[in-house]
Design a protein around this motif. Structure first.
Motif, PDB file in Angstrom:
ATOM      1  N   GLN A 124       7.005  10.177   5.924  1.00  0.00           N
ATOM      2  CA  GLN A 124       8.309  10.522   5.356  1.00  0.00           C
ATOM      3  C   GLN A 124       8.974   9.355   4.627  1.00  0.00           C
ATOM      4  O   GLN A 124      10.113   9.462   4.197  1.00  0.00           O
ATOM      5  N   THR A 125       8.259   8.236   4.501  1.00  0.00           N
ATOM      6  CA  THR A 125       8.863   7.037   3.930  1.00  0.00           C
ATOM      7  C   THR A 125       8.394   6.816   2.496  1.00  0.00           C
ATOM      8  O   THR A 125       7.204   6.869   2.215  1.00  0.00           O
ATOM      9  N   GLN A 126       9.355   6.570   1.598  1.00  0.00           N
ATOM     10  CA  GLN A 126       9.033   6.263   0.208  1.00  0.00           C
ATOM     11  C   GLN A 126       9.008   4.749   0.035  1.00  0.00           C
ATOM     12  O   GLN A 126       9.867   4.028   0.545  1.00  0.00           O
ATOM     13  N   TYR A 127       7.988   4.281  -0.691  1.00  0.00           N
ATOM     14  CA  TYR A 127       7.783   2.857  -0.907  1.00  0.00           C
ATOM     15  C   TYR A 127       7.679   2.544  -2.385  1.00  0.00           C
ATOM     16  O   TYR A 127       7.296   3.384  -3.188  1.00  0.00           O
ATOM     17  N   VAL A 128       7.981   1.295  -2.720  1.00  0.00           N
ATOM     18  CA  VAL A 128       7.638   0.725  -4.012  1.00  0.00           C
ATOM     19  C   VAL A 128       6.586  -0.333  -3.703  1.00  0.00           C
ATOM     20  O   VAL A 128       6.663  -1.014  -2.681  1.00  0.00           O
ATOM     21  N   GLY A 129       5.576  -0.437  -4.572  1.00  0.00           N
ATOM     22  CA  GLY A 129       4.500  -1.349  -4.232  1.00  0.00           C
ATOM     23  C   GLY A 129       3.769  -1.921  -5.418  1.00  0.00           C
ATOM     24  O   GLY A 129       4.095  -1.671  -6.580  1.00  0.00           O
ATOM     25  N   ALA A 130       2.757  -2.695  -5.081  1.00  0.00           N
ATOM     26  CA  ALA A 130       1.841  -3.283  -6.051  1.00  0.00           C
ATOM     27  C   ALA A 130       0.498  -3.429  -5.355  1.00  0.00           C
ATOM     28  O   ALA A 130       0.415  -3.391  -4.124  1.00  0.00           O
ATOM     29  N   THR A 131      -0.547  -3.591  -6.142  1.00  0.00           N
ATOM     30  CA  THR A 131      -1.892  -3.718  -5.591  1.00  0.00           C
ATOM     31  C   THR A 131      -2.445  -5.098  -5.900  1.00  0.00           C
ATOM     32  O   THR A 131      -2.439  -5.528  -7.058  1.00  0.00           O
ATOM     33  N   LEU A 132      -2.892  -5.778  -4.858  1.00  0.00           N
ATOM     34  CA  LEU A 132      -3.569  -7.055  -5.018  1.00  0.00           C
ATOM     35  C   LEU A 132      -5.062  -6.831  -4.859  1.00  0.00           C
ATOM     36  O   LEU A 132      -5.492  -6.134  -3.930  1.00  0.00           O
ATOM     37  N   ARG A 133      -5.867  -7.406  -5.744  1.00  0.00           N
ATOM     38  CA  ARG A 133      -7.323  -7.294  -5.641  1.00  0.00           C
ATOM     39  C   ARG A 133      -7.831  -8.461  -4.794  1.00  0.00           C
ATOM     40  O   ARG A 133      -7.672  -9.621  -5.140  1.00  0.00           O
ATOM     41  N   LEU A 134      -8.432  -8.127  -3.678  1.00  0.00           N
ATOM     42  CA  LEU A 134      -9.047  -9.105  -2.783  1.00  0.00           C
ATOM     43  C   LEU A 134     -10.550  -9.059  -3.000  1.00  0.00           C
ATOM     44  O   LEU A 134     -11.157  -7.998  -2.936  1.00  0.00           O
ATOM     45  N   VAL A 135     -11.147 -10.214  -3.275  1.00  0.00           N
ATOM     46  CA  VAL A 135     -12.588 -10.334  -3.487  1.00  0.00           C
ATOM     47  C   VAL A 135     -13.158 -11.141  -2.319  1.00  0.00           C
ATOM     48  O   VAL A 135     -12.668 -12.238  -2.024  1.00  0.00           O
ATOM     49  N   VAL A 136     -14.165 -10.564  -1.665  1.00  0.00           N
ATOM     50  CA  VAL A 136     -14.778 -11.215  -0.503  1.00  0.00           C
ATOM     51  C   VAL A 136     -16.274 -11.365  -0.742  1.00  0.00           C
ATOM     52  O   VAL A 136     -16.962 -10.381  -1.027  1.00  0.00           O
ATOM     53  N   HIS A 137     -16.761 -12.597  -0.614  1.00  0.00           N
ATOM     54  CA  HIS A 137     -18.195 -12.874  -0.731  1.00  0.00           C
ATOM     55  C   HIS A 137     -18.732 -13.136   0.671  1.00  0.00           C
ATOM     56  O   HIS A 137     -18.135 -13.879   1.444  1.00  0.00           O
ATOM     57  N   THR A 138     -19.869 -12.524   0.969  1.00  0.00           N
ATOM     58  CA  THR A 138     -20.499 -12.687   2.275  1.00  0.00           C
ATOM     59  C   THR A 138     -22.010 -12.612   2.090  1.00  0.00           C
ATOM     60  O   THR A 138     -22.484 -11.977   1.138  1.00  0.00           O
ATOM     61  N   PRO A 139     -22.789 -13.242   2.966  1.00  0.00           N
ATOM     62  CA  PRO A 139     -24.248 -13.147   2.826  1.00  0.00           C
ATOM     63  C   PRO A 139     -24.724 -11.705   2.837  1.00  0.00           C
ATOM     64  O   PRO A 139     -24.173 -10.873   3.565  1.00  0.00           O
ATOM     65  N   GLY A 140     -25.759 -11.444   2.076  1.00  0.00           N
ATOM     66  CA  GLY A 140     -26.309 -10.090   2.004  1.00  0.00           C
ATOM     67  C   GLY A 140     -27.249  -9.746   3.150  1.00  0.00           C
ATOM     68  O   GLY A 140     -27.628  -8.602   3.317  1.00  0.00           O
ATOM     69  N   THR A 141     -27.622 -10.741   3.914  1.00  0.00           N
ATOM     70  CA  THR A 141     -28.502 -10.505   5.059  1.00  0.00           C
ATOM     71  C   THR A 141     -27.947 -11.228   6.278  1.00  0.00           C
ATOM     72  O   THR A 141     -27.139 -12.152   6.162  1.00  0.00           O
ATOM     73  N   GLU A 142     -28.396 -10.806   7.438  1.00  0.00           N
ATOM     74  CA  GLU A 142     -27.936 -11.446   8.675  1.00  0.00           C
ATOM     75  C   GLU A 142     -28.785 -12.636   9.018  1.00  0.00           C
ATOM     76  O   GLU A 142     -29.871 -12.807   8.649  1.00  0.00           O
TER      77      GLU A 142
END
Length: 142
Positions: A124-142
Motif C-alpha cells: 500500500q506504500t507509494q515510493y519514488v526511486g532510482a536504480t543502481l547497477r551493481l556489478v559483481v565478479h566472482t570465479p566461475g568455478t569452485e
C-alpha cells in the motif's frame, strides 16, 4: 564461486551493516515500509564468458532504492543521498568500501544509476526511486 543467492544475501548484509534506517530485500517484497533497497538480477543478469576456462562470472543486479513518496520534494532529497557517488548514505560508497561484500573471491562495484524519479508501489506504500547497477565478479568455478 559465489551463487546468485549468496550474492543477494551478501548485498543485504553489507547494506544493513553500513546504513541505518533502511530495509533491504533480496527479493521483491509483498509489502514494505520506510526506505527500501530491493536487490534484483538485472535484465542482462549474467555473463559467463568473461575469462577463458570459466575463470570469471559477472553478475549484474539492479538495486532499486526506494524512498516513501509522501512529500515528493523531501523524498527526492532523501533519495539523492542514497544514489549519489559518495557520502555517508551513498550506496555506491558503501559498496566501494566493501568490495568483497563479505564473500571470498568476489569483487563488486556500482557502475551506474538510472530510472531516477520512477514511481513504485509496494503493498500500500507509494515510493519514488532510482536504480543502481551493481556489478559483481566472482570465479566461475569452485
Amino acid at each position: 564461486m559465489a551463487s546468485l543467492h549468496a550474492i543477494r544475501a551478501a548485498v543485504k548484509t553489507t547494506l544493513l551493516a553500513n546504513l541505518s534506517g533502511i530495509n533491504v530485500h533480496p527479493k521483491l517484497p509483498g509489502s514494505a515500509s520506510g526506505t527500501v533497497v530491493v536487490v534484483q538480477p538485472a535484465e542482462d543478469a549474467a555473463d559467463f564468458n568473461v575469462a577463458m576456462g570459466r575463470g570469471t562470472d559477472t553478475w549484474n543486479f539492479d538495486l532499486a532504492v526506494l524512498v516513501p513518496a509522501a512529500m515528493l520534494a523531501t523524498s527526492q532529497d532523501a533519495l539523492d543521498d542514497y544514489v549519489t557517488g559518495a557520502g555517508s548514505k551513498s550506496v555506491r560508497q558503501i559498496v566501494f568500501n566493501n568490495r568483497t561484500l563479505g564473500l571470498a573471491d568476489t569483487d563488486a562495484h556500482v557502475s551506474s544509476m538510472g530510472a531516477y524519479g520512477a514511481d513504485y508501489v509496494i503493498g500500500q506504500t507509494q515510493y519514488v526511486g532510482a536504480t543502481l547497477r551493481l556489478v559483481v565478479h566472482t570465479p566461475g568455478t569452485e
